[in-house]
Motif scaffolding. Sequence first.
Motif, PDB file in Angstrom:
ATOM      1  N   ALA A 114     -13.643  11.082  -8.693  1.00 50.62           N
ATOM      2  CA  ALA A 114     -12.241  11.559  -8.747  1.00 50.62           C
ATOM      3  C   ALA A 114     -12.009  12.906  -9.044  1.00 50.62           C
ATOM      4  CB  ALA A 114     -11.458  10.634 -10.031  1.00 50.62           C
ATOM      5  N   ASP A 115     -12.815  13.509 -10.026  1.00 48.43           N
ATOM      6  CA  ASP A 115     -12.823  14.977 -10.479  1.00 48.43           C
ATOM      7  C   ASP A 115     -13.063  15.897  -9.323  1.00 48.43           C
ATOM      8  OD1 ASP A 115     -11.665  14.338 -12.791  1.00 48.43           O
ATOM      9  OD2 ASP A 115     -13.388  14.320 -14.048  1.00 48.43           O
ATOM     10  N   GLY A 145      -9.685  -5.729  -7.111  1.00 48.89           N
ATOM     11  CA  GLY A 145      -8.906  -6.306  -6.121  1.00 48.89           C
ATOM     12  C   GLY A 145      -8.161  -5.259  -5.547  1.00 48.89           C
ATOM     13  N   HIS A 146      -8.456  -3.740  -5.521  1.00 47.39           N
ATOM     14  CA  HIS A 146      -7.561  -3.017  -4.770  1.00 47.39           C
ATOM     15  C   HIS A 146      -8.530  -1.814  -4.483  1.00 47.39           C
ATOM     16  CE1 HIS A 146      -3.770  -4.734  -6.699  1.00 47.39           C
ATOM     17  NE2 HIS A 146      -4.277  -4.651  -7.663  1.00 47.39           N
ATOM     18  N   ARG A 147      -8.038  -0.958  -3.534  1.00 49.60           N
ATOM     19  CA  ARG A 147      -8.684   0.076  -3.194  1.00 49.60           C
ATOM     20  C   ARG A 147      -8.439   1.316  -4.129  1.00 49.60           C
ATOM     21  NH1 ARG A 147     -11.322   0.460   1.456  1.00 49.60           N
ATOM     22  NH2 ARG A 147     -11.418   2.788   1.387  1.00 49.60           N
ATOM     23  N   LEU A 148      -9.362   1.929  -4.707  1.00 51.64           N
ATOM     24  CA  LEU A 148      -9.204   2.948  -5.723  1.00 51.64           C
ATOM     25  C   LEU A 148      -9.435   4.195  -4.880  1.00 51.64           C
ATOM     26  CD1 LEU A 148     -11.360   1.501  -8.567  1.00 51.64           C
ATOM     27  CD2 LEU A 148      -9.074   1.167  -7.893  1.00 51.64           C
ATOM     28  N   THR A 159      -6.259   6.662  -4.686  1.00 55.29           N
ATOM     29  CA  THR A 159      -4.815   5.540  -4.438  1.00 55.29           C
ATOM     30  C   THR A 159      -3.966   5.527  -5.752  1.00 55.29           C
ATOM     31  OG1 THR A 159      -5.794   3.516  -5.128  1.00 55.29           O
ATOM     32  CG2 THR A 159      -6.205   4.280  -2.902  1.00 55.29           C
ATOM     33  N   GLU A 160      -2.796   4.894  -5.437  1.00 57.19           N
ATOM     34  CA  GLU A 160      -2.172   4.537  -6.632  1.00 57.19           C
ATOM     35  C   GLU A 160      -2.572   4.059  -7.739  1.00 57.19           C
ATOM     36  OE1 GLU A 160       2.219   2.376  -7.946  1.00 57.19           O
ATOM     37  OE2 GLU A 160       1.862   2.892  -5.744  1.00 57.19           O
ATOM     38  N   GLU A 161      -3.513   2.841  -7.331  1.00 60.23           N
ATOM     39  CA  GLU A 161      -4.178   1.971  -8.375  1.00 60.23           C
ATOM     40  C   GLU A 161      -5.325   2.848  -8.837  1.00 60.23           C
ATOM     41  OE1 GLU A 161      -3.426   0.937  -5.295  1.00 60.23           O
ATOM     42  OE2 GLU A 161      -1.900  -0.762  -5.825  1.00 60.23           O
ATOM     43  N   GLY A 162      -5.830   3.689  -8.187  1.00 57.87           N
ATOM     44  CA  GLY A 162      -7.156   4.722  -8.457  1.00 57.87           C
ATOM     45  C   GLY A 162      -6.599   5.251  -9.597  1.00 57.87           C
ATOM     46  N   ARG A 163      -5.366   5.671  -9.561  1.00 57.39           N
ATOM     47  CA  ARG A 163      -4.850   7.016 -10.501  1.00 57.39           C
ATOM     48  C   ARG A 163      -4.621   6.137 -11.703  1.00 57.39           C
ATOM     49  NH1 ARG A 163      -2.106   9.001  -5.978  1.00 57.39           N
ATOM     50  NH2 ARG A 163      -0.232   7.640  -6.148  1.00 57.39           N
ATOM     51  N   ARG A 164      -4.230   4.962 -11.684  1.00 59.12           N
ATOM     52  CA  ARG A 164      -4.022   4.181 -12.829  1.00 59.12           C
ATOM     53  C   ARG A 164      -5.405   3.925 -13.608  1.00 59.12           C
ATOM     54  NH1 ARG A 164      -0.496  -1.280 -13.662  1.00 59.12           N
ATOM     55  NH2 ARG A 164      -0.428  -1.317 -15.982  1.00 59.12           N
ATOM     56  N   ILE A 168      -6.874   4.955 -17.422  1.00 56.10           N
ATOM     57  CA  ILE A 168      -7.514   3.741 -18.247  1.00 56.10           C
ATOM     58  C   ILE A 168      -8.950   4.247 -18.833  1.00 56.10           C
ATOM     59  CG2 ILE A 168      -8.262   1.247 -18.443  1.00 56.10           C
ATOM     60  CD1 ILE A 168      -5.906   0.886 -16.792  1.00 56.10           C
ATOM     61  N   PHE A 169      -9.657   4.543 -17.488  1.00 53.03           N
ATOM     62  CA  PHE A 169     -11.244   4.842 -17.888  1.00 53.03           C
ATOM     63  C   PHE A 169     -11.439   6.189 -18.481  1.00 53.03           C
ATOM     64  CE2 PHE A 169     -12.641   2.615 -13.559  1.00 53.03           C
ATOM     65  CZ  PHE A 169     -12.565   1.230 -14.312  1.00 53.03           C
ATOM     66  N   MET A 170     -10.297   6.969 -18.399  1.00 46.89           N
ATOM     67  CA  MET A 170     -10.574   8.162 -19.162  1.00 46.89           C
ATOM     68  C   MET A 170     -10.294   8.239 -20.635  1.00 46.89           C
ATOM     69  SD  MET A 170     -11.043  11.612 -19.094  1.00 46.89           S
ATOM     70  CE  MET A 170     -10.848  11.985 -17.412  1.00 46.89           C
ATOM     71  N   GLY A 171      -9.345   7.265 -20.989  1.00 51.39           N
ATOM     72  CA  GLY A 171      -8.974   6.877 -22.415  1.00 51.39           C
ATOM     73  C   GLY A 171     -10.117   5.893 -23.006  1.00 51.39           C
ATOM     74  N   ILE A 172     -10.960   5.344 -22.264  1.00 51.04           N
ATOM     75  CA  ILE A 172     -12.207   4.537 -22.709  1.00 51.04           C
ATOM     76  C   ILE A 172     -13.358   5.267 -22.920  1.00 51.04           C
ATOM     77  CG2 ILE A 172     -13.914   2.656 -21.988  1.00 51.04           C
ATOM     78  CD1 ILE A 172     -11.732   1.220 -20.604  1.00 51.04           C
ATOM     79  N   SER A 173     -13.375   6.265 -21.878  1.00 50.57           N
ATOM     80  CA  SER A 173     -14.568   7.229 -22.053  1.00 50.57           C
ATOM     81  C   SER A 173     -14.437   8.160 -23.319  1.00 50.57           C
ATOM     82  CB  SER A 173     -14.731   8.101 -20.750  1.00 50.57           C
ATOM     83  OG  SER A 173     -15.454   8.924 -21.090  1.00 50.57           O
TER      84      SER A 173
END
Length: 401
Positions: A114-115, A145-148, A159-164, A168-173
């Motif tokens: 993404a970056d 279940g979505h394209r990211l 995508t919109e789901e990818g941005r979400r 989430i992944f940034m917070g976990i990381s």
Amino acid sequence: MHLGALFIASHVLTTGSVRETARRFQLSPSTVSTAIHNLEIELAIKLTERTSGELVMLLASGRVLEGLEPITAAIGEVGQVSGHDSVAAAEVYEAWASRIPIKIVTMERFLEVADQGSINRAARRLRLGQPQLSLQLANLEKFFGHRLFERQAQGSVLTEEGRRAYQIFMGISQAWNDLKSSADERYRRTARSLRIGSIIPTGSESWVARCLGVLVSEWNARRNNNAISLVSMTADDLREALKNGRIDVAILDSVFGLENFRHRELLQTDMVVIAPPNSIETSVADLVAGHAICMPSPRTGLGHAAMAFSDARTPNRRLRSQDITAADSLPVIVDLVANHGYVSFLGRVSAMPIANKVRIVDLDVRVPMSYHVAFNHRKAAADACAVIIDAAARITSQPVA
């Protein structure tokens, strides 16, 4: 680590029970135990231990549980994106969350793509093959279940789901890296520490204890970069710990197995009998025949020599097999001799500092004993050996008051 394993570990640290967690999540106890074990390995810290069959939470578990809270909260958000609502059906959600197969490393690779805005650029930076990275992203998309990502001519766009998912992944990381940074600092402290193991001293007055005292004092006065960590063990445990790398230096009263290590002789001495202070027997044979014996462990050089000597000198001693006790604890041996009428064997250099507590009786033949210091490849270990050898020479040459 998988997100599912972190979710499991968090529940164990909260409830204090492997079995309750296994029942609640419909998992085997071994799966739950493995999740805790893997977390301990990743963080280089012990979180639990078993005492009398019960799982006990150690002090560090509270800090780790607090550090896992942002991750478990983020897992709830993953559930919302992927259609597993934690509010609507708690039991179903928990069973799903405990089985999330997403690895943290996979999330970090998603963040890199993404970056970079390009799978190819991210693959080069991560030193991965582009097909391998594409497959991991496809598996993520299948899980959600979505394209990211939208694949475009100029690269890959979230995508919109990818941005979400990115948020989430940034917070976990970030939360995981906070936990890991503490573990990395603990590892650096451990790596800098010089771990010294010794045979168990007879007491604070023993030459072993005094050598270690000199080592710590002189080592710190020189402001060495390596901190000293001390532990006393049996000879068998010392050899195993040195072999496995858990200690760097070992002071041993045994020559068994020393050929497997770098080693130097510390000192030589003779074996003597230590007897109760009020005993009246004048010969070793009479002492051994008339008293119960507490023998140093035959797994040590001292214990092996003492056992052979006593067997050879008194073949008909009464209750031979019933009143000979082997002990790995020298303070216990000294107490049995000084206060409970036993006799035992020590090297003269170890017996002299306790001459006010026991009688020292010479053997009728000379039985030589030697003590050694064994060490690994670290330069700091060799430096510590030099200090110990010098301290032993000075201490054992001093007259006993």
